[in-house]
Write a protein that holds these residues in place. Structure first.
Motif, PDB file in Angstrom:
ATOM      1  N   LEU A  41       0.839  -1.198   0.000  1.00 35.72           N
ATOM      2  CA  LEU A  41       0.000   0.000   0.000  1.00 35.72           C
ATOM      3  C   LEU A  41       0.875   1.250   0.000  1.00 35.72           C
ATOM      4  O   LEU A  41       1.670   1.473   0.908  1.00 35.72           O
ATOM      5  CB  LEU A  41      -0.916   0.014   1.230  1.00 35.72           C
ATOM      6  CG  LEU A  41      -1.843   1.225   1.359  1.00 35.72           C
ATOM      7  CD1 LEU A  41      -2.802   1.303   0.174  1.00 35.72           C
ATOM      8  CD2 LEU A  41      -2.623   1.170   2.667  1.00 35.72           C
ATOM      9  N   MET A  42       0.709   2.066  -1.032  1.00 37.48           N
ATOM     10  CA  MET A  42       1.410   3.336  -1.135  1.00 37.48           C
ATOM     11  C   MET A  42       0.485   4.434  -0.632  1.00 37.48           C
ATOM     12  O   MET A  42      -0.662   4.541  -1.088  1.00 37.48           O
ATOM     13  CB  MET A  42       1.822   3.587  -2.588  1.00 37.48           C
ATOM     14  CG  MET A  42       2.771   4.749  -2.791  1.00 37.48           C
ATOM     15  SD  MET A  42       3.235   4.932  -4.542  1.00 37.48           S
ATOM     16  CE  MET A  42       4.209   3.447  -4.798  1.00 37.48           C
ATOM     17  N   LYS A  95       5.666   7.185   0.487  1.00 35.33           N
ATOM     18  CA  LYS A  95       5.488   6.540   1.785  1.00 35.33           C
ATOM     19  C   LYS A  95       4.727   5.238   1.593  1.00 35.33           C
ATOM     20  O   LYS A  95       3.709   5.199   0.901  1.00 35.33           O
ATOM     21  CB  LYS A  95       4.736   7.455   2.756  1.00 35.33           C
ATOM     22  CG  LYS A  95       5.599   8.590   3.299  1.00 35.33           C
ATOM     23  CD  LYS A  95       4.874   9.379   4.367  1.00 35.33           C
ATOM     24  CE  LYS A  95       5.783  10.475   4.943  1.00 35.33           C
ATOM     25  NZ  LYS A  95       5.093  11.271   5.981  1.00 35.33           N
ATOM     26  N   ILE A  96       5.240   4.171   2.226  1.00 38.91           N
ATOM     27  CA  ILE A  96       4.678   2.839   2.105  1.00 38.91           C
ATOM     28  C   ILE A  96       4.183   2.374   3.473  1.00 38.91           C
ATOM     29  O   ILE A  96       4.821   2.627   4.499  1.00 38.91           O
ATOM     30  CB  ILE A  96       5.741   1.847   1.583  1.00 38.91           C
ATOM     31  CG1 ILE A  96       6.173   2.240   0.168  1.00 38.91           C
ATOM     32  CG2 ILE A  96       5.232   0.414   1.600  1.00 38.91           C
ATOM     33  CD1 ILE A  96       5.100   2.072  -0.869  1.00 38.91           C
ATOM     34  N   ARG A  97       3.018   1.707   3.496  1.00 39.64           N
ATOM     35  CA  ARG A  97       2.534   1.089   4.723  1.00 39.64           C
ATOM     36  C   ARG A  97       3.334  -0.188   4.965  1.00 39.64           C
ATOM     37  O   ARG A  97       3.309  -1.120   4.171  1.00 39.64           O
ATOM     38  CB  ARG A  97       1.052   0.756   4.587  1.00 39.64           C
ATOM     39  CG  ARG A  97       0.444   0.037   5.790  1.00 39.64           C
ATOM     40  CD  ARG A  97       0.088   0.973   6.913  1.00 39.64           C
ATOM     41  NE  ARG A  97      -0.846   1.993   6.472  1.00 39.64           N
ATOM     42  CZ  ARG A  97      -2.174   1.837   6.400  1.00 39.64           C
ATOM     43  NH1 ARG A  97      -2.716   0.672   6.739  1.00 39.64           N
ATOM     44  NH2 ARG A  97      -2.945   2.824   5.999  1.00 39.64           N
ATOM     45  N   GLY A 113       2.274  -1.712  10.241  1.00 44.41           N
ATOM     46  CA  GLY A 113       1.271  -0.661  10.191  1.00 44.41           C
ATOM     47  C   GLY A 113       1.822   0.742  10.129  1.00 44.41           C
ATOM     48  O   GLY A 113       1.077   1.704   9.899  1.00 44.41           O
ATOM     49  N   ALA A 114       3.129   0.902  10.333  1.00 47.85           N
ATOM     50  CA  ALA A 114       3.747   2.226  10.282  1.00 47.85           C
ATOM     51  C   ALA A 114       3.982   2.654   8.835  1.00 47.85           C
ATOM     52  O   ALA A 114       4.082   1.821   7.925  1.00 47.85           O
ATOM     53  CB  ALA A 114       5.063   2.211  11.058  1.00 47.85           C
ATOM     54  N   SER A 115       4.069   3.958   8.631  1.00 45.65           N
ATOM     55  CA  SER A 115       4.411   4.495   7.317  1.00 45.65           C
ATOM     56  C   SER A 115       5.915   4.751   7.252  1.00 45.65           C
ATOM     57  O   SER A 115       6.499   5.262   8.215  1.00 45.65           O
ATOM     58  CB  SER A 115       3.668   5.809   7.057  1.00 45.65           C
ATOM     59  OG  SER A 115       2.281   5.588   7.004  1.00 45.65           O
ATOM     60  N   GLN A 116       6.520   4.401   6.130  1.00 44.61           N
ATOM     61  CA  GLN A 116       7.959   4.608   5.979  1.00 44.61           C
ATOM     62  C   GLN A 116       8.245   5.231   4.628  1.00 44.61           C
ATOM     63  O   GLN A 116       7.713   4.802   3.609  1.00 44.61           O
ATOM     64  CB  GLN A 116       8.724   3.293   6.115  1.00 44.61           C
ATOM     65  CG  GLN A 116      10.233   3.455   5.991  1.00 44.61           C
ATOM     66  CD  GLN A 116      10.965   2.130   6.183  1.00 44.61           C
ATOM     67  OE1 GLN A 116      10.528   1.266   6.912  1.00 44.61           O
ATOM     68  NE2 GLN A 116      12.098   1.977   5.519  1.00 44.61           N
ATOM     69  N   LEU A 141      12.526   0.949  -2.347  1.00 42.04           N
ATOM     70  CA  LEU A 141      11.428   0.151  -2.895  1.00 42.04           C
ATOM     71  C   LEU A 141      11.788  -0.293  -4.305  1.00 42.04           C
ATOM     72  O   LEU A 141      11.778   0.496  -5.259  1.00 42.04           O
ATOM     73  CB  LEU A 141      10.133   0.958  -2.906  1.00 42.04           C
ATOM     74  CG  LEU A 141       8.888   0.258  -3.470  1.00 42.04           C
ATOM     75  CD1 LEU A 141       8.695  -1.108  -2.838  1.00 42.04           C
ATOM     76  CD2 LEU A 141       7.656   1.113  -3.278  1.00 42.04           C
ATOM     77  N   ILE A 142      12.143  -1.569  -4.432  1.00 44.28           N
ATOM     78  CA  ILE A 142      12.497  -2.154  -5.716  1.00 44.28           C
ATOM     79  C   ILE A 142      11.983  -3.592  -5.715  1.00 44.28           C
ATOM     80  O   ILE A 142      12.349  -4.385  -4.855  1.00 44.28           O
ATOM     81  CB  ILE A 142      14.025  -2.067  -5.972  1.00 44.28           C
ATOM     82  CG1 ILE A 142      14.408  -2.744  -7.281  1.00 44.28           C
ATOM     83  CG2 ILE A 142      14.815  -2.628  -4.810  1.00 44.28           C
ATOM     84  CD1 ILE A 142      15.854  -2.464  -7.693  1.00 44.28           C
TER      85      ILE A 142
END
Length: 405
Positions: free
Chosen positions: A28-29, A38-40, A44-47, A361-362
């Motif tokens: 989930l973006m 930012k990715i979920r 549950g945290a956003s990074q 993210l790859i």
């Protein structure tokens, strides 16, 4: 409804996929598509992540002036088209988009489809039938393969980018005609991706044009990953090589153009034919006028900003050089796609997951998208990545690949 049968075979298929490390799930973006997102995370945290996984190569999806232009079109034209193009769905934005695609591609005319997949499926199945021959590169996209299947034409697959093997299969097909002299002469179509989406390499358009002419074949290329990327101004494979165009040029509006839809560009008579024969055009509701207008505005932006194409090319070179300095064996990609082959499916997934934990993210690309044992990290770059981001990513990727997790 027989739930037992449904539950049984779907459960078996999913368990097999998990066991083979080919099970797929979605991440989930939480922010718009750009060079950083930012990715979920699983907890549950956003990074925040450096995004090396987008086909929006020129990073147009989040430009204020382009978003505002699309929003204004929604206010003017509403949220949907209301019908197929041949009934009530054809609106001014659709026509303006097709006119600009033709101009941008240097062709007489163009026709748009709701997706690039529909463009390939509809075009191939309209051009060829069960008595015809299609010559297809072994690494062509699934939409090309499905279009060939729908056409019912006899398919001859040639080795990837191997022009000698293409010539061989054409001769093989011609010999097979001797066993069916009463049938009409087959139409012959060579079809290939322009940029191959998993390796990032290019089709040899000058040689394909020569072979097509010498063997009375039509030539069709899919520029899904070439439009906005190849050539000095992003016009695609013909501009890159400085040669003539294929007979049929297919493309998408959902990658570099950062909208939605697909297109075919070529001679006016070809476009008139597809408008009357391509089932994926005829039997579907038209794309929303606002989407058509957005695609047109975004193409105009590419036309007005060739420096953005150059920025992308510079970034690809910098990133490939940085990976090599870090000890990762990659070639300089001629496109925006840089494959980093891992081999084992499980290891590729582990490396990808580790990189995501570290802010890169790859994705891991696995069978059946690529052949077994050729799983890879597929890096796709944007024009707006900074050199600092790319150097950081290259260092972290190199470390993860060396450690094997």
């Amino acid at each position: 409804m027989n739930e037992r049968i449904l539950d049984s075979f779907t459960k078996d298929a999913l368990e097999t996929a998990r066991a083979n490390n080919t099970y797929r799930s979605m991440r989930l973006m939480e922010t718009p598509e750009s060079s950083c997102v930012k990715i979920r995370m699983p907890d549950g945290a956003s990074q925040e992540q450096i995004l090396l996984a987008s086909n929006s190569y020129l990073d147009l999806a989040n430009i204020d002036e382009l978003k505002q232009a699309m929003a204004q079109t929604v206010l003017e034209w509403g949220t949907g088209s209301g019908g197929a193009r041949l009934t009530t769905g054809n609106k001014t934005p659709h026509q303006e988009l097709e006119e600009f695609i033709a101009k941008f591609k240097g062709e007489e005319s163009a026709i748009t489809f709701n997706t690039g997949y529909m463009a390939n499926v509809g075009t191939i199945s309209a051009l060829c039938g069960k008595n015809d021959f299609i010559f297809s590169d072994e690494l062509n996209h699934a939409s090309i393969i499905d279009g060939i299947r729908l056409s019912r034409a006899k398919c001859f697959v040639y080795k990837h980018n191997d022009m000698a093997d293409l010539q061989r299969v054409i001769q093989e097909a011609d010999k097979s005609r001797a066993y069916a002299p009463t049938l009409p002469a087959p139409r012959k179509l060579i079809v290939t991706d322009a940029v191959f989406s998993m390796d990032g390499d290019l089709a040899n358009l000058p040689e394909l044009l020569r072979i097509a002419k010498e063997n009375d074949c039509l030539l069709m290329i899919d520029e899904a990953h070439a439009t906005g990327v190849l050539g000095k101004t992003g016009r695609g494979l013909a501009e890159h090589y400085g040669c003539a165009h294929a007979d049929v040029t297919v493309g998408t509006l959902s990658k570099t153009v950062a909208a939605e839809g697909g297109f075919v560009a070529g001679k006016q008579q070809l476009i008139d034919f597809l408008r009357n024969k391509a089932r994926s055009f005829i039997f579907t509701t038209a794309m929303a006028p606002a989407v058509a207008a957005a695609a047109c505005n975004n193409l105009r932006f590419i036309d007005a900003h060739p420096e953005r194409v150059q920025n992308l090319r510079d970034n690809v070179k910098f990133f490939c050089d940085a990976l090599r300095r870090e000890g990762v064996n990659v070639d300089l990609s001629p496109s925006a796609i840089v494959p980093i082959v891992i081999g084992d499916e499980a290891k590729a997934m582990q490396v990808s997951a580790k990189l995501q934990e570290q802010g890169i993210l790859i994705p891991a690309i696995r069978y059946p998208t690529v052949v077994k044992g050729q799983a890879r990290l597929r890096a796709s770059l944007m024009a707006t990545h900074t050199q600092e981001q790319l150097q950081t990513a290259a260092s972290i990727i190199a470390q993860a690949v060396k450690e094997g997790v």
